[in-house]
Design an enzyme around this catalytic site. Sequence first.
Site, PDB file in Angstrom:
ATOM      1  CD  GLU A 109      -2.824  -1.258   2.338  1.00  0.00           C
ATOM      2  OE1 GLU A 109      -4.008  -1.536   2.141  1.00  0.00           O
ATOM      3  OE2 GLU A 109      -2.357  -1.073   3.466  1.00  0.00           O
TER       4      GLU A 109
ATOM      5  CB  CYS B 103       3.165   7.347   3.218  1.00  0.00           C
ATOM      6  SG  CYS B 103       3.725   6.081   4.338  1.00  0.00           S
TER       7      CYS B 103
ATOM      8  CB  CYS C  36       8.235  -5.221   8.203  1.00  0.00           C
ATOM      9  SG  CYS C  36       9.693  -4.479   8.981  1.00  0.00           S
TER      10      CYS C  36
ATOM     11  CB  CYS D 284       7.449  -3.142  15.639  1.00  0.00           C
ATOM     12  SG  CYS D 284       9.099  -2.651  15.109  1.00  0.00           S
TER      13      CYS D 284
ATOM     14  CB  CYS E 147       4.000  -2.359  13.211  1.00  0.00           C
ATOM     15  SG  CYS E 147       4.140  -2.073  11.449  1.00  0.00           S
TER      16      CYS E 147
ATOM     17  CB  CYS F 195       1.501   5.363  11.551  1.00  0.00           C
ATOM     18  SG  CYS F 195       1.988   6.981  11.065  1.00  0.00           S
TER      19      CYS F 195
HETATM   20  N1  SAH Z   1       9.893   0.556   9.204  1.00  0.00           N
HETATM   21  C1  SAH Z   1      10.068   1.948   9.336  1.00  0.00           C
HETATM   22  C2  SAH Z   1       9.087   2.760   8.537  1.00  0.00           C
HETATM   23  C3  SAH Z   1       7.656   2.334   8.480  1.00  0.00           C
HETATM   24  S1  SAH Z   1       6.656   2.510   9.892  1.00  0.00           S
HETATM   25  C4  SAH Z   1      10.032   2.339  10.785  1.00  0.00           C
HETATM   26  O1  SAH Z   1       9.627   1.552  11.616  1.00  0.00           O
HETATM   27  O2  SAH Z   1      10.446   3.457  11.089  1.00  0.00           O
HETATM   28  C5  SAH Z   1       6.324   4.257  10.044  1.00  0.00           C
HETATM   29  C6  SAH Z   1       6.060   4.682  11.487  1.00  0.00           C
HETATM   30  O3  SAH Z   1       4.794   4.191  11.957  1.00  0.00           O
HETATM   31  C7  SAH Z   1       7.092   4.146  12.447  1.00  0.00           C
HETATM   32  O4  SAH Z   1       7.486   5.134  13.373  1.00  0.00           O
HETATM   33  C8  SAH Z   1       6.334   3.049  13.136  1.00  0.00           C
HETATM   34  O5  SAH Z   1       6.900   2.709  14.361  1.00  0.00           O
HETATM   35  C9  SAH Z   1       4.977   3.650  13.262  1.00  0.00           C
HETATM   36  N2  SAH Z   1       3.930   2.685  13.545  1.00  0.00           N
HETATM   37  C10 SAH Z   1       3.901   1.373  13.242  1.00  0.00           C
HETATM   38  N3  SAH Z   1       2.755   0.818  13.658  1.00  0.00           N
HETATM   39  C11 SAH Z   1       2.040   1.794  14.252  1.00  0.00           C
HETATM   40  C12 SAH Z   1       0.748   1.840  14.885  1.00  0.00           C
HETATM   41  N4  SAH Z   1      -0.027   0.767  14.954  1.00  0.00           N
HETATM   42  N5  SAH Z   1       0.338   3.028  15.352  1.00  0.00           N
HETATM   43  C13 SAH Z   1       1.093   4.125  15.249  1.00  0.00           C
HETATM   44  N6  SAH Z   1       2.310   4.144  14.667  1.00  0.00           N
HETATM   45  C14 SAH Z   1       2.781   2.979  14.177  1.00  0.00           C
HETATM   46 FE1  SF4 Z   2       8.731  -2.908  10.364  1.00  0.00          FE
HETATM   47 FE2  SF4 Z   2       6.480  -1.909  11.334  1.00  0.00          FE
HETATM   48 FE3  SF4 Z   2       8.619  -2.102  12.901  1.00  0.00          FE
HETATM   49 FE4  SF4 Z   2       8.588  -0.300  10.901  1.00  0.00          FE
HETATM   50  S1  SF4 Z   2       7.255  -0.324  12.696  1.00  0.00           S
HETATM   51  S2  SF4 Z   2      10.243  -1.703  11.444  1.00  0.00           S
HETATM   52  S3  SF4 Z   2       7.382  -1.422   9.362  1.00  0.00           S
HETATM   53  S4  SF4 Z   2       7.505  -3.809  11.996  1.00  0.00           S
END
Ligand code: SAH
Ligand code: SF4
Length: 400
Positions: A103, A152, A159, A163, A166, A383
């Site tokens: 996406e 974006c 990934c 995390c 996410c 996000c």
């Molecule tokens: N992988 C990279 C970029 C993609 S995520 C990274 O982690 O930085 C973009 C941002 O969204 C990151 O700061 C991530 O931690 C945040 N993010 C991921 N899941 C989220 C959620 N459920 N709610 C709010 N922010 C989230």
């Molecule tokens: Fe990967 Fe999501 Fe963690 Fe970013 S926030 S590194 S996209 S798992």
Amino acid sequence: MKQAVAPPPYGKTDVGPLGRLPEEWAQAVLPLGGRSFHGKSVFKWLHNRGITDPEQMTDLPKALRTKLAEAGVGPVLEIVQERRAQDDTRKLLVRMKDGATVETVLIPSVTGGRSDLPSPVEEDADAAAAVDDEDEAPESPEKDGPIRVTQCISTQVGCAMGCVFCASGVAGLKRQMTSEEIVAQVLLGKSRLDAREQLRNVVFMGMGEPLHNYDATARVLRLLTHAEGIGLSSRRITVSTSGLVPEIARLGEDFAGQVGLAISLHAADDETRTRLMPINKKYPLAKLMDALRAYPLPRRRRITIEYTLVAGKNDAPEEAKKLVKLLRGLQVKINLIPMNPIEASTLGPPDLAGVLAFQRILCDAGYSCFIRRRRGDEVSAACGQLAILGAKPKVRVDRS
Ligand code: SAH
Ligand code: SF4
């Protein structure tokens, strides 16, 4: 921890026709019977004019156009679904040639505050972009002026970083994206802009960890900033990372610190951070902070610190105080992101009072600290909500 974090692959990722730079195109057309200047022209058609069908590249000899089509020059992505939120944020679900989907999100700038935040909540109008506009004269939002759009983009299908908050992390890594697949999102995004809209910023904040796909990401940075292509200024591009220390150094070196850097911090001590982000085991905070101090940041620019607030996990006032200490001496601005709910987890955001209290501590300590606007929420474009078609029920194709 859901899965082991694999070390970043350094092998060459497939480039693909849309991933070639003009000098590479100058070479690539020779075996097809073209001249090197034709190659540069192909690059312009693809990246500057957004034309991927060789038949429409009217200044090229007919025979070369046919050869280009035979060599696979053509559209790289297909839009499977486009959903528009009330705030005009659009989420495009795109399919690659092997059927994998990712996406990308178009986020128009908005003026005015959020109705659910009491004033005077400090809020960064460009927070979605994480772009630091401090060193630029503010633009006056004219009534009929252009609407700035931030796109974006995704860099991986899923990934590997795992995390816990996410959707991409929960899905796991399906595969790397090639540079042409990554850059094609921007070309497609540009083609979907409304008449008044202008692509202004690109943020690597979609699905995937851009620095875990370093070669492709670096190439896309070169493509996006090439003057004969899309011609974006590198300072209008932000790469967001969960903190891959060696690649942060490499990015700083390869682009002399000109590319915007956002760090997903989400915690101010190792124990909490490792619980939320398994990558912290490999690159704990001390190493990450060293990497940030060493980043060749241009004067008057700041690193963006992203801090997703997860209720009961990292949102206590003590955590904010620890953050104040951890970041001392660094040129940063802090974006607080109340966690957007994902289906795969029961974790969620703190209440508004908790978010504001956390922000207050950081502001009182002298940091620029913003609460990220929640954009495109009702189309799951916020996000961390981006996901793979079929991997989660939330992104099923909406046929209604
Ligand atoms: N992988 C990279 C970029 C993609 S995520 C990274 O982690 O930085 C973009 C941002 O969204 C990151 O700061 C991530 O931690 C945040 N993010 C991921 N899941 C989220 C959620 N459920 N709610 C709010 N922010 C989230
Ligand atoms: Fe990967 Fe999501 Fe963690 Fe970013 S926030 S590194 S996209 S798992």
